[in-house]
Each structure stands twice: as C-alpha cells, then as structure tokens.
Design a protein around this motif. Sequence first.
Motif, PDB file in Angstrom:
ATOM      1  N   ARG A  40       0.836  -1.204   0.000  1.00 26.59           N
ATOM      2  CA  ARG A  40       0.000   0.000   0.000  1.00 26.59           C
ATOM      3  C   ARG A  40       0.873   1.258   0.000  1.00 26.59           C
ATOM      4  N   GLN A  41       1.917   1.252   0.790  1.00 31.25           N
ATOM      5  CA  GLN A  41       2.774   2.428   0.891  1.00 31.25           C
ATOM      6  C   GLN A  41       3.534   2.705  -0.398  1.00 31.25           C
ATOM      7  N   ARG A  42       3.845   1.677  -1.149  1.00 35.46           N
ATOM      8  CA  ARG A  42       4.567   1.929  -2.405  1.00 35.46           C
ATOM      9  C   ARG A  42       3.618   2.200  -3.569  1.00 35.46           C
ATOM     10  N   GLY A  43       2.312   2.226  -3.294  1.00 30.65           N
ATOM     11  CA  GLY A  43       1.351   2.657  -4.299  1.00 30.65           C
ATOM     12  C   GLY A  43       0.673   1.573  -5.093  1.00 30.65           C
ATOM     13  N   ASP A  44       0.841   0.326  -4.697  1.00 27.68           N
ATOM     14  CA  ASP A  44       0.157  -0.746  -5.425  1.00 27.68           C
ATOM     15  C   ASP A  44      -1.347  -0.635  -5.224  1.00 27.68           C
ATOM     16  N   ALA A  45      -2.095  -0.959  -6.274  1.00 26.14           N
ATOM     17  CA  ALA A  45      -3.556  -0.878  -6.222  1.00 26.14           C
ATOM     18  C   ALA A  45      -4.196  -2.200  -5.825  1.00 26.14           C
TER      19      ALA A  45
ATOM     20  N   GLY B  30     -10.138 -10.439   3.996  1.00 26.33           N
ATOM     21  CA  GLY B  30     -10.712  -9.651   2.908  1.00 26.33           C
ATOM     22  C   GLY B  30     -10.400 -10.116   1.502  1.00 26.33           C
ATOM     23  N   PHE B  31      -9.589 -11.150   1.332  1.00 25.70           N
ATOM     24  CA  PHE B  31      -9.268 -11.645  -0.004  1.00 25.70           C
ATOM     25  C   PHE B  31     -10.451 -12.412  -0.576  1.00 25.70           C
ATOM     26  N   THR B  32     -10.581 -12.371  -1.903  1.00 22.95           N
ATOM     27  CA  THR B  32     -11.609 -13.154  -2.602  1.00 22.95           C
ATOM     28  C   THR B  32     -10.943 -14.021  -3.658  1.00 22.95           C
ATOM     29  N   ALA B  33     -11.564 -15.162  -3.916  1.00 26.02           N
ATOM     30  CA  ALA B  33     -11.005 -16.099  -4.894  1.00 26.02           C
ATOM     31  C   ALA B  33     -11.272 -15.607  -6.312  1.00 26.02           C
ATOM     32  N   ARG B  34     -10.336 -15.917  -7.202  1.00 24.36           N
ATOM     33  CA  ARG B  34     -10.476 -15.554  -8.618  1.00 24.36           C
ATOM     34  C   ARG B  34      -9.999 -16.726  -9.469  1.00 24.36           C
ATOM     35  N   GLY B  35     -10.875 -17.210 -10.321  1.00 25.13           N
ATOM     36  CA  GLY B  35     -10.483 -18.311 -11.192  1.00 25.13           C
ATOM     37  C   GLY B  35     -10.722 -19.668 -10.563  1.00 25.13           C
ATOM     38  N   LEU B  36     -10.119 -20.687 -11.176  1.00 28.10           N
ATOM     39  CA  LEU B  36     -10.322 -22.076 -10.784  1.00 28.10           C
ATOM     40  C   LEU B  36      -9.157 -22.584  -9.946  1.00 28.10           C
ATOM     41  N   VAL B  37      -9.412 -23.652  -9.223  1.00 29.60           N
ATOM     42  CA  VAL B  37      -8.360 -24.316  -8.450  1.00 29.60           C
ATOM     43  C   VAL B  37      -7.342 -24.916  -9.420  1.00 29.60           C
TER      44      VAL B  37
ATOM     45  N   PRO C  80      -8.199  -5.628  -3.298  1.00 32.91           N
ATOM     46  CA  PRO C  80      -7.895  -4.253  -3.715  1.00 32.91           C
ATOM     47  C   PRO C  80      -7.280  -3.479  -2.541  1.00 32.91           C
ATOM     48  N   LEU C  81      -6.272  -2.671  -2.839  1.00 36.59           N
ATOM     49  CA  LEU C  81      -5.646  -1.852  -1.819  1.00 36.59           C
ATOM     50  C   LEU C  81      -6.109  -0.391  -1.911  1.00 36.59           C
ATOM     51  N   ILE C  82      -6.751  -0.046  -3.018  1.00 38.40           N
ATOM     52  CA  ILE C  82      -7.275   1.310  -3.209  1.00 38.40           C
ATOM     53  C   ILE C  82      -8.758   1.179  -3.485  1.00 38.40           C
ATOM     54  N   SER C  83      -9.575   1.808  -2.666  1.00 38.23           N
ATOM     55  CA  SER C  83     -11.020   1.741  -2.835  1.00 38.23           C
ATOM     56  C   SER C  83     -11.451   2.495  -4.079  1.00 38.23           C
ATOM     57  N   LYS C  84     -12.634   2.156  -4.602  1.00 30.59           N
ATOM     58  CA  LYS C  84     -13.160   2.841  -5.777  1.00 30.59           C
ATOM     59  C   LYS C  84     -13.407   4.314  -5.489  1.00 30.59           C
ATOM     60  N   GLU C  85     -13.787   4.623  -4.232  1.00 31.04           N
ATOM     61  CA  GLU C  85     -13.997   6.017  -3.867  1.00 31.04           C
ATOM     62  C   GLU C  85     -12.701   6.809  -3.959  1.00 31.04           C
ATOM     63  N   ALA C  86     -11.594   6.155  -3.566  1.00 28.40           N
ATOM     64  CA  ALA C  86     -10.291   6.836  -3.609  1.00 28.40           C
ATOM     65  C   ALA C  86      -9.853   7.093  -5.033  1.00 28.40           C
ATOM     66  N   GLU C  87     -10.263   6.181  -5.941  1.00 25.53           N
ATOM     67  CA  GLU C  87      -9.903   6.366  -7.350  1.00 25.53           C
ATOM     68  C   GLU C  87     -10.604   7.582  -7.939  1.00 25.53           C
TER      69      GLU C  87
END
Length: 294
Positions: free
Chosen positions: A243-248, A266-273, A287-294
């Motif tokens: 977060r501090q280095r700016g990753d989204a 807070g993590f969610t799964a994406r894709g298949l096993v 996500p490390l940056i909320s949509k509101e922050a964007e």
Amino acid sequence: MTTPQRSNFRCWHRLRVRWAEVDMQKIVFNAHYLMYIDTAMSDYWRALALPYELAMQQLGGDVFVKKAVMEYHASARYDDQLDVGLRCARIGTSSIVFEAAIFLGDRLVVSAELVYVYADPTTQTSQPVPSALRAIFEGFEAGQPVATVAVGDWESLGDNASALRTEVFVQEQGIAAHMVWDDADAEAVHAVTHNRLHQPVATGRLVQHAPGVARIGRMAVSRGLRGSQLGRLVLLALMETARQRGDAEVMLHAQCSAEGFYRRLGFTARGLVFEEAGVRHIEMVLPLISKEAE
C-alpha cells in the motif's frame, strides 16, 4: 483456591464433550477434566508464540507437573461445549503456578491449580525459571504482544525465512527444495515474525507481479503455532508495504487448505483451483485502493 471468574483469563480453549468421556451416569468422568486442562495448556504455549520443544531446547530446561488440585462445582454431559481458561498466576524461584477453570456457558464446572517445576530435563532437578521465560509469562498476562514482525531484504531476513520454509514446505509438505527458493528472493520484500525468544515463527514475501499489482507468497507458519495470528502479522505487514509503495491490488496463490485464513482478511477467490508444486491452490486478490479513492 478462590472462585475464578471468566474475566480472570486471557487464554481459552474450547472443546465439545465426546461420548467416550462420559461415565455410567452420563456425565463427564472426573479424570477427564484434568485431561481437558492439559489439552488447553498446548493452547497457552501457542498463545505465547512458543513452539514448546524448540523453546525448551533454547532455554535449557523443561517444566514438570508437581501438584494438581481440582475442585468440582457442577457436571458436564455428553455434547456440552466447554471453555477452558488458563492463566499463569505466579512464578517462584523454580515453580510456575497456573490457575484453570472450566465453564459451561457462564456456569463454573471445575476449578484447578497446577504447580509446575522448571527443571533440568535429564535429571529433573529443579533450577531457576529463566528470566526470559518469566518475562514472557508476565508480559502475556499483562496484555503485552508476544511477537513482533520485521520487514526487510533477503540479506537481513533470509536465514530465518529459509529455516521456516525448510520446516514447512520441504520437511512437512514434501515440496522439492529447488521449488522453495528462486531468484526473486533477492529483490523481494520479506517479513518474518519472531517470538520473544527471537525465534522465527512465521514468514512471507512480497514481489512486484505487474505494475500496480503486488504478489504475496512463500507464506509459512511454524506448524504448532498455526491459528495464533502469527501469519496474520506477516500478511498485514506485507500488505501495508504494498500500500505504501502505491500498489492498487495484492494477489496471491493460496493453498486451498488456507483459503479461509485469507478470506477472513478480505481476499476473494479468482479463477479455478489449480495445482502448484503438487499442492492445490486458488488465486486470491484484495484491492488496496477503494473505488472512492480512485
């Protein structure tokens, strides 16, 4: 013994009475309550972030039960859910006194006092409780942290991270050693959690997966200490670094057996096993940056 209250205890172990533990009266056989307390003692050492065997080896001693006093207040029955509370009540020169209480809801079932002696593991002759162990007991009961997390490069943290990877991935999970280390270690940000004996108990690393996307990997927690929030310290430290280095976004390949741990953060799964290093994994993202922050 004074009558204990639930508020006396920081360390709790929850269990459900099994059929094999009740007697002909269909209540818990009296001797099993001591077994319940002894089982809960493993949770106490886990709460201290101390892998028992390695801790005793480093300290040069061991603890032995000298006396156990039980007082029965009520009965528990098959399938009751019990809470076992433990606390270190006082420490003498070589003795360590624990108070225990077993509750069914708010009803006190059993109270106990156990006296341990710190002693030479070979001769079982008593010796003074080490100051480091005394400080750990007293600090835990006072609400102090039992572990700290260090964040740094491979040069400063690589030895401890390697020891944990060997323990968890190579020795426990049977993953080939050449798959546990790679060139990315030299550029990655590493995190290692240490207990108050300065033993490494959890580790992980952070690499740049893509522009704005961080990837956490090589997460490992000492086997006997899982479930005690030590891996959480590593994960949160690496997420804050990203977060501090700016990753989204931060992503990771979670072993399916650990999916619940990441979901709770807070993590969610994406894709298949999929299979990686012979182990079933699932990709997870946060996500490390909320949509509101964007």
